[in-house]
Scaffold this active site. Structure first.
Site, PDB file in Angstrom:
ATOM      1  N   ARG A  84       1.044  -1.263   0.060  1.00  0.00           N
ATOM      2  CA  ARG A  84      -0.178  -0.272  -0.152  1.00  0.00           C
ATOM      3  C   ARG A  84       0.751   1.046   0.186  1.00  0.00           C
ATOM      4  O   ARG A  84       1.625   1.289   0.906  1.00  0.00           O
ATOM      5  CB  ARG A  84      -1.033  -0.133   1.092  1.00  0.00           C
ATOM      6  N   SER A  97       8.442  -4.981   6.032  1.00  0.00           N
ATOM      7  CA  SER A  97       7.933  -5.592   7.295  1.00  0.00           C
ATOM      8  C   SER A  97       9.598  -7.141   7.158  1.00  0.00           C
ATOM      9  O   SER A  97       8.972  -8.345   6.819  1.00  0.00           O
ATOM     10  CB  SER A  97       6.839  -6.254   6.934  1.00  0.00           C
ATOM     11  N   ASP A 156       7.240  -3.530  10.846  1.00  0.00           N
ATOM     12  CA  ASP A 156       5.295  -3.261  11.106  1.00  0.00           C
ATOM     13  C   ASP A 156       5.414  -3.183  12.191  1.00  0.00           C
ATOM     14  O   ASP A 156       4.592  -2.290  12.809  1.00  0.00           O
ATOM     15  CB  ASP A 156       4.430  -4.566  10.557  1.00  0.00           C
TER      16      ASP A 156
HETATM   17 MG    MG Z   1       0.359  -6.446   8.857  1.00  0.00          MG
END
Ligand code: MG
Ligand code: ADP
Length: 976
Positions: A602, A663, A717
């Site tokens: 995103r 992440s 994250d």
């Molecule tokens: Mg996630």
């Protein structure tokens, strides 16, 4: 001891089964017709002030349909009352749990002994099942008359007698040396009201049916019988040389005399109603309702176990003995109770009790007719020419008379003969009226049975979350066998009252005997299955000690990871993030954020103002070709997405600070400098490992000549999650992710961080705890299933802790267990399931659906369909247990990890009690019905000195990345 009848061998044949097709059964006009002939017109209002005495009497005995509907409602209410923990003590319909949680599936085999206590006899049976679908069980039986007076004597004498029957029966029917079997399980049919607490534990609540032996009420009758049998087994010691010889033995002395002895164990106790249901469950058809329409009346059915609040059982189903004979004892039947019923009740030995039974039991129907006749004679509507004093005599008009009349509809002579024999000198009209009365009384009994049945049907349908229910009903008893129209009335009336249900009536032959054998057989099958299931699942069940050990190991690895020298050998990397402060709420500005490494890629714009945070975002797809292609392609693609987003959002003209949520494990050397250590989660773009990810992104921007952004921070994250929650709760100093993968971060004292210069303040440490155990320290916990799952991943041997906990793997672990259980014949009757061989077909979200307590049967069925699994109800119960075991272990392990973290924080801050908040993200944590509760309970247990609050993060990766950038900005400004 009297021995009645000869022992004989019965080869039971398939009985006649009436299958009622929808059309036969749905025609309401037929039902009305039946009823107008038997119980009067259902729709006719009962108004006793009009018509002749005989018309009024018949009307009193007929029950309008709407009243039946009301009665059905009352019955359901009372059933719920009996099942509820709060109200069952006062409930008249007792709804006694039987601890029978399964019906036969045809695989049962072996020899089973049954002993049944009847009205005036003891019956013993030896049933041999062949595991062939129970088509033709072999049975031998014997009947023994109860000695005079024993039903009123001492309890011990009664049980001794029963044990003697067993002994004698075995002595005669089997020979000790030819039988290879040393163990004989016994089912005990005991048709009195008992409070059962296990299948083989039942306290007698009260005697009935003329029995009144001393010293039994309040005792466990299974124990009494077992003791009596054991006493028979060692006659020499007890000095009682009766019974069938020395080849018996008690359970307790089983080691002392291993050969030449047989062990009889009372495995199950059951009521005759349950036996009826179980017998009809043979030959491949499940039967889930048993109804006895005999001297008394009762019904049992398979209820959802979680609704039986009087037991601890929550999974699957349990047979509940309704004891519906007592329905109405609280007044619920008052409007249907006629003066005739009243009179019968008053003359009975237990006035006011068992009021439903007194309207429908064959013990009472003759009496009801007698009271109708008394009333009509008094009104001079019948027997006007004769002396009717004989009618005052209790019992002169028997059920036998009643049946002879109703079953000979066209033969007035039969009626006349019976009435003549009573000296009533009936006129032709009297005979006609007699027929009408008898039909009304017996028809009403059938109608009331139907109403009770309809209540059970509707209740089952509702609680199983079904739109319609098809069910088999096993029926036994005098009213059913001797009154041919019973079945017809029961079917049509129950159909009118519960149109959503389709009941098929099966005649139970010798329900109590064969049924008891079946119950015993099923109990043994389930016990064996339970042992096998426990064996499979045992390695996945962690003790508190196991968890304490995991916590200690995690702590050890954390310390290793933080130490400069020891870091390389630690499986928990403990990566510094260069995030030194959590938000304080004064941050502001517009930021771009990227989120890579979760389910979606995103791009976001985050606006932080005093009024709060607003965001806009767009999801972009990263094709697998790019995920696993070259690094340049991957980062070019990312820049393309950013440009597209900025264009759409009208943000091209500005140079915005960008926080990059990435992440994957990175060695961070600064807030905006991070070397990729390894790809995880399916990424494998070449040329990236070992490189500074921020630089790769900046290079790509340069290649694409994109100037609208400036990469300020790279954020894991977990850190984003902690920061996002920290904006709302300053105590949030831990971040936790339980989604596709699992990881955690927390604020560590700089003085403990050996891998970064400086001792002042704190720094957020990205633990990368998913890799915990990669050095072998958790090997003792890995099961065969974990091993197989690990081997089929793209990174075998890596992320071992994560593979026990996170969403990417739990479904796979469950799948492996199901495969093994199928192989061991514990599931799907051992039939292979090709679909289940496919990797990832069992999704982790299925665990959530399946574990949702009792309410999601329809969804479970949808899952089973999707997997093309032909699962029985018991299979789905077992599947649920597997899911629960796997998700519980995941939550517990996660808690052990967290316990290490909070305890370390508490220690290094030197406080007795630590109050801290964990920001959490991840779909598994958020959507699984038990994961978070299990996690929190275990954590409380493992770290009692820490008061830990969990806060769900909303969009941690987006918001958090912007906040890291903003906090860095704030801290930099503060330094100046
Ligand atoms: Mg996630
Ligand atoms: P990520 O960790 O990739 O950012 P999520 O936090 O959304 O993404 O987690 C996605 C994972 O959550 C999926 O891989 C799946 O295993 C699991 N999952 C999805 N739906 C459910 C559910 N209803 N219950 C439990 N786990 C789920």
């Amino acid at each position: 001891m009297t021995v009645m009848g000869q022992s004989l061998l019965l080869h039971d044949r398939r009985g006649s089964v009436k299958v009622l097709h929808k059309d036969d059964n749905m025609d309401p006009s037929m039902a009305m017709d039946i009823d107008s002939r038997s119980a009067g017109n259902l729709n006719q209002r009962r108004d006793s002030s009009h018509g002749t005495p005989i018309q009024r009497a018949l009307r009193t005995l007929s029950i309008p349909l709407e009243r039946l509907h009301v009665m059905k409602g009352h019955m359901i209410e009372d059933m719920c009352k009996g099942l509820s923990r709060q109200t069952h003590a006062q409930a008249k319909v007792r709804m006694l749990p039987t601890y029978i949680c399964s019906t036969p599936n045809g695989t049962e085999k072996g020899n089973f002994l049954v002993v049944e206590l009847c009205q005036s006899q003891v019956r013993t049976l030896l049933v041999t099942l062949y595991g062939d679908g129970n088509l033709s069980p072999q049975m031998m039986y014997k009947i023994y008359d109860l000695p005079e007076g024993i039903t009123q004597g001492e309890g011990e004498a009664l049980f001794d007698f029963i044990a003697q029957c067993v002994t004698q029966f075995l002595a005669e029917t089997t020979s000790p040396d030819t039988s290879s079997e040393q163990y004989l399980p016994l089912g005990f049919v005991f048709p009195f009201t008992c409070q059962q607490t296990q299948l083989n534990k039942a306290e007698l609540l009260s005697w009935s049916k003329g029995f009144n032996c001393s010293g039994v009420v309040g005792k466990d009758v299974v124990e009494l019988l077992q003791a009596a049998i054991d006493k028979q087994a060692r006659p020499d010691k007890e000095g009682e040389a009766s019974g069938g010889g020395g080849w018996f033995k008690s359970r307790k002395s089983s080691q002392s005399a291993p050969s030449q002895s047989r062990q009889v164990e009372v495995v199950a106790l059951l009521n005759d109603t349950v036996g009826t249901m179980m017998t009809c469950s043979m030959e491949g058809r499940a039967c889930e309702i048993g109804m006895v329409a005999d001297k008394g009346s009762n019904c049992c059915f398979m209820a959802e176990a979680y609704l039986v609040e009087t037991t601890d059982e929550t999974s699957g189903r349990m047979c509940v003995n309704t004891e519906w004979g007592c329905f109405g004892d609280d007044g619920a039947l008052n409007d249907l109770f006629t003066p005739y019923d009243q009179a019968v009740d008053e003359e009975s030995s237990n006035p006011g009790e068992k009021r439903f039974e007194k309207m429908v039991g064959t013990l009472y129907l003759g009496e009801i007719v007698r009271h109708v006749l008394i009333a009509l004679t008094a009104e001079k509507a019948m027997f006007t020419g004769a002396d009717a004093a004989i009618l005052k005599e209790k019992g002169v008009f028997t059920m036998q008379h009643l049946l002879e009349i109703v079953n000979n509809e066209d033969s007035i002579t039969e009626v006349k003969r019976i009435l003549d024999a009573l000296g009533l000198q009936p006129s032709e009209r009297d005979c006609g009226r007699m027929q009408q009365i008898c039909r009304a009384v017996v028809g009403r009994a059938a109608t009331l049975h139907a109403t009770g049945l309809a209540a059970i049907l509707s209740y089952m349908c509702q609680t199983r979350d079904l739109e319609s229910l098809m069910v088999n009903v096993g029926v036994e008893g005098e009213l059913f066998t001797s009154y041919p129209r019973f079945e017809e009335i029961v079917l049509s009336v129950s159909r009118l009252l519960a149109p959503e249900c389709m009941a098929t009536i099966l005649a139970s032959r010798d329900g109590s005997g064969r049924g008891a054998a079946m119950v015993t057989a099923v109990a043994l099958r389930l016990a064996a299955q339970r042992r096998a299931v426990d064996e499979v699942l045992a390695p996945l069940r962690l003790s508190r000690d196991d968890l304490v050990k995991v916590q200690a190991l995690m702590r050890e690895e954390m310390d290793k990871g933080l130490g400069k020298e020891t870091n390389p050998s630690a499986s928990v990397r403990m990566l510094p993030t260069y995030v030194t402060h959590t938000p304080d709420g004064t941050e502001k500005g517009d930021f771009l954020a990227l989120d890579l490494g979760g389910t979606n890629f995103r791009v976001l714009v985050v606006r932080i103002t005093e009024a709060g945070i607003t965001m806009a975002s767009e999801i972009y797809v990263i094709p697998v070709g790019i995920m696993q292609g070259s690094g340049e392609e991957l980062f070019d693609h990312i820049i393309d997405c950013i440009i597209d987003f900025q264009t759409k959002q009208n943000l091209v003209a500005q140079m915005l600070p960008l926080g990059f949520t990435f992440s994957f494990p990175c060695q961070q050397v600064g807030l905006d400098k991070a070397l990729l250590l390894t790809w995880t989660k399916g990424f494998s773009a070449s040329g990236c490992v070992g490189q500074d990810v921020v630089q790769l992104l900046r290079d790509a921007a340069k290649r694409k000549r994109h100037l609208g952004m400036q990469v300020v921070a790279l954020v894991n994250d977990t850190v984003g999650t902690m920061m996002a929650c920290g904006y709302d709760d300053p105590k949030c100093e831990i971040g936790l992710i339980v989604g596709t993968g699992t990881n955690a971060c927390y604020m560590e004292e700089m003085k403990n961080v050996g891998t970064v210069e400086g001792d002042q303040g704190r720094m957020c440490i990205n633990m990368e705890w998913g890799a915990f155990g990669d050095n072998g320290c958790l090997d003792h916990l890995f099961t065969h299933f974990d091993q197989v799952v690990d081997e089929t991943t793209i990174n075998p041997g890596k992320q071992r802790f994560e593979k026990l906990i996170s969403g990417m793997y739990l479904g796979e672990i469950v799948r492996q267990i199901l495969l093994v259980m199928t192989e061991k014949d514990l599931l799907f009757q051992g039939k292979p399931c090709p679909k289940l061989q496919t990797k990832d077909i069992f999704k982790t979200k299925f665990l959530s659906t399946i574990e949702l307590n009792g309410l999601a049967l329809r969804q479970i069925r949808a899952i089973l369909n999707e997997l093309e699994l032909d699962a029985s109800f018991e299979d789905s119960v077992l599947m649920k247990e597997v899911c629960q075991t796997v998700s519980l272990r995941a939550a517990q392990l996660c808690a052990a990890g967290l316990a290490a973290v909070v305890e370390k924080m508490r220690e290094s801050r030197g406080v007795d009690q630590l109050s801290v908040t964990v920001g959490v993200d991840g779909t598994l944590y958020k959507l699984h019905p038990c994961f978070s509760t299990n996690l929190q309970t275990t954590l409380k247990d493992l770290a009692p000195k820490c008061n830990v609050t969990f806060m769900l993060s909303e969009d941690g990766s987006g918001k958090g990345a912007a906040l890291v950038a903003a906090v860095a900005d704030r801290a930099a400004n503060a330094m100046e």
